[in-house]
Design a protein around this motif. Structure first.
Motif, PDB file in Angstrom:
ATOM      1  N   VAL A 258       1.357   4.563   8.999  1.00  0.00           N
ATOM      2  CA  VAL A 258       1.066   4.166   7.746  1.00  0.00           C
ATOM      3  C   VAL A 258       0.024   3.024   7.698  1.00  0.00           C
ATOM      4  O   VAL A 258       0.202   2.083   8.260  1.00  0.00           O
ATOM      5  CB  VAL A 258       2.401   3.506   6.989  1.00  0.00           C
ATOM      6  N   TYR A 259      -0.850   3.086   7.076  1.00  0.00           N
ATOM      7  CA  TYR A 259      -2.092   1.907   6.968  1.00  0.00           C
ATOM      8  C   TYR A 259      -2.324   1.374   5.672  1.00  0.00           C
ATOM      9  O   TYR A 259      -2.260   2.151   4.694  1.00  0.00           O
ATOM     10  CB  TYR A 259      -3.482   2.844   7.375  1.00  0.00           C
ATOM     11  N   LEU A 260      -2.547   0.328   5.911  1.00  0.00           N
ATOM     12  CA  LEU A 260      -2.570  -0.554   4.634  1.00  0.00           C
ATOM     13  C   LEU A 260      -3.853  -1.367   4.511  1.00  0.00           C
ATOM     14  O   LEU A 260      -4.634  -1.959   5.468  1.00  0.00           O
ATOM     15  CB  LEU A 260      -1.387  -1.768   4.605  1.00  0.00           C
ATOM     16  N   LEU A 261      -4.354  -1.574   3.301  1.00  0.00           N
ATOM     17  CA  LEU A 261      -5.393  -2.248   2.872  1.00  0.00           C
ATOM     18  C   LEU A 261      -4.877  -3.594   2.521  1.00  0.00           C
ATOM     19  O   LEU A 261      -4.455  -3.700   1.061  1.00  0.00           O
ATOM     20  CB  LEU A 261      -6.319  -1.637   1.969  1.00  0.00           C
ATOM     21  N   ILE A 262      -5.066  -4.814   2.893  1.00  0.00           N
ATOM     22  CA  ILE A 262      -4.448  -6.011   2.343  1.00  0.00           C
ATOM     23  C   ILE A 262      -5.444  -7.097   2.306  1.00  0.00           C
ATOM     24  O   ILE A 262      -6.444  -6.956   2.881  1.00  0.00           O
ATOM     25  CB  ILE A 262      -3.195  -6.364   3.434  1.00  0.00           C
ATOM     26  N   ASP A 263      -5.150  -8.065   1.487  1.00  0.00           N
ATOM     27  CA  ASP A 263      -5.951  -9.341   1.427  1.00  0.00           C
ATOM     28  C   ASP A 263      -5.629 -10.399   2.274  1.00  0.00           C
ATOM     29  O   ASP A 263      -4.616 -10.245   3.069  1.00  0.00           O
ATOM     30  CB  ASP A 263      -6.332  -9.662  -0.227  1.00  0.00           C
ATOM     31  N   GLU A 264      -6.205 -11.603   2.048  1.00  0.00           N
ATOM     32  CA  GLU A 264      -5.729 -12.831   3.026  1.00  0.00           C
ATOM     33  C   GLU A 264      -4.575 -13.355   2.664  1.00  0.00           C
ATOM     34  O   GLU A 264      -3.961 -14.184   3.164  1.00  0.00           O
ATOM     35  CB  GLU A 264      -6.845 -13.633   2.803  1.00  0.00           C
TER      36      GLU A 264
END
Length: 475
Positions: A258-264
């Protein structure tokens, strides 16, 4: 190829079938059926057009486009079709391409200020109806296969609210946070007041997220609908900030990636799932950034997903990339890759696109690539001692430290749906994992745009009490 209209019609029929469920449950109070209707207006329902899945959306759902989408073939095909700018490098400093950020970060939709308002923002009633419909259909399938005349009381949406509230409560009870053990008021003093252990076990056994659509991989159909829902609801609700990072979720106890695109701020904006036998490499970044291009984002990624070709592709789409790179994806820069360095020595190369490659040694050699920052030295003080590092390394480290907290925060109050050795339930665990990421997202949005400051456990307490208020067992 299945058309968009056919997919939309199939999805609409599924949602309509959820609405036609027969409501009935002896474990709930007689007043529950009335509160079921009264609470309909409290929960937002996504229309068919808002949850319709286009052909491009399916590529977001985690499936690779073909069996050849592997890291090795990505590197081979990229090397054979390298653009001239990736073949010509010099020591001359080149300015990075200017990519102004065009989005206005923040909520797209108006929302209240309470924790429950932010919870409902991400958890629409349509989602719960879809899950309830799946539970009831799967329960009847089990009964028919066993040829036993047992009577199954269909799960209602209100009962599932209670069930989900108890799941969140169990995750809190399993917390490793020491301070939580000293709380004077537990979330739920007596869970059996809301649902019997037997009933909870039955619903958990029948819990599934499968949604069959023509043209979809059979395995991924067990979870693709939840992936699509997550990505669509996050895209609908909030615009991301400029800085984004790609990480792998280490919490979910299953054999899928499971790969995630996250912000700071650790808000997860998008996720993709690859099966355990796949090594997608840079394709992870392409999948996650598919609908985030051409607006000026700054992406920080590890060497697992980075490459020269990916950096070139993204800067051409007005998207910056900064991060380390593996030697096997280093293309034609043999001089940089193979030359040994002394301590605190560096090599910096630039190409015509302003992409900077920096090889730097401090205890060990690090190769960084950035389309936003240069490899020039930057000196700063730590405990009155002067330290110098390349600018691209400093910028990557600044955000990497905050991004590494993502999995740590996600592990707090986590409900593990069975042992990871039970591979038959891995898609159930994956679905529950996505629901728990949504809960964490709701909390992060509340912290940024909500009312008073609140800890994660207090936020969950409010949400759990709200969910459990939808029904009690009849005494």
């Amino acid at each position: 190829m299945t058309s968009k209209n056919e997919i939309s019609e199939e999805l609409a029929s599924r949602m309509n079938s959820a609405l036609s469920l027969k409501i009935g449950n002896d474990d709930l109070d007689e007043s529950t059926s009335q509160s079921e209707n009264e609470s309909d207006s409290e929960w937002e329902t996504m229309s068919e057009s808002e949850w319709s899945i286009s052909d491009s959306d399916w590529s977001i759902g985690g499936d690779t486009e073909s069996g050849s989408d592997t890291e090795e073939e990505f590197s081979a095909s990229s090397a054979s079709s390298a653009t001239p700018s990736l073949l010509q490098w010099s020591d001359e400093i080149r300015s990075a391409k200017v990519c102004p950020f065009k989005l206005k970060p923040g909520l797209k939709e108006s929302c209240g200020k309470s924790p429950v308002d932010f919870f409902k923002l991400l958890f629409t009633r349509s989602l719960f109806e879809f899950i309830v419909n799946n539970i009831n259909n799967y329960a009847m399938k089990i009964i028919n296969q066993s040829h036993q005349g047992r009577r199954f009381k269909e799960v209602t949406v209100n009962e599932f609210y209670v069930f989900f509230g108890l799941i969140l409560n169990i995750g809190t009870m399993n917390s490793n946070v020491v301070d939580d053990y000293w709380r004077t008021r537990p979330l739920v003093e007596n869970p059996e007041d809301f649902m019997s252990p037997v009933r909870f076990g039955v619903i958990l056994k029948c819990l599934n997220f499968e949604h069959e659509l023509p043209g979809k991989n059979n395995k991924m159909s067990k979870i693709s609908h939840m992936i699509d829902y997550f990505n669509i609801i996050m895209r609908k609700v909030v615009n991301p900030d400029k800085v984004l990072c790609i990480v792998e979720s280490m919490t979910v106890p299953c054999y899928e990636h499971v790969y995630l695109l996250i912000d700071e701020f650790d808000l997860v904006h998008k996720l993709v799932v690859y099966q355990s036998d796949e090594k997608p490499g840079p394709y992870v970044a392409k999948s996650l950034l598919e609908d985030k291009l051409d607006v000026g984002h700054s992406i920080y990624i590890s060497d697992d997903y980075n490459s020269l070709e990916l950096t070139k592709f993204l800067i051409d789409r007005n998207t910056y990339v900064t991060g380390p790179i593996k030697r096997k994806r280093f293309g034609v820069l043999e001089e940089v890759k193979d030359k040994p360095l002394e301590n605190l020595e560096k090599i910096v190369k630039y190409n015509a696109d302003g992409i900077c490659v920096t090889k730097w040694k401090d205890r060990r050699e690090i190769i960084m690539i950035s389309s936003e920052y240069s490899g020039e030295w930057l000196t700063y003080k730590v405990n009155k001692q002067k330290i110098k590092k390349p600018i691209c390394v400093l910028e990557y480290n600044k955000y990497r430290d905050s991004f590494e907290k993502c999995n740590e925060i996600m592990g707090l109050y986590y409900f593990s749906c069975g042992e990871k050795t039970h591979t038959t339930n891995k898609y159930k665990r994956l679905g529950v994992h996505i629901l728990q990421i949504l809960v964490l997202n709701a909390y992060i949005l509340y912290k940024k745009y909500g009312g008073e400051s609140m800890s994660l456990i207090d936020f969950r307490t409010v949400v759990v009490k709200h969910l459990l208020s939808h029904g009690k067992r009849r005494i």
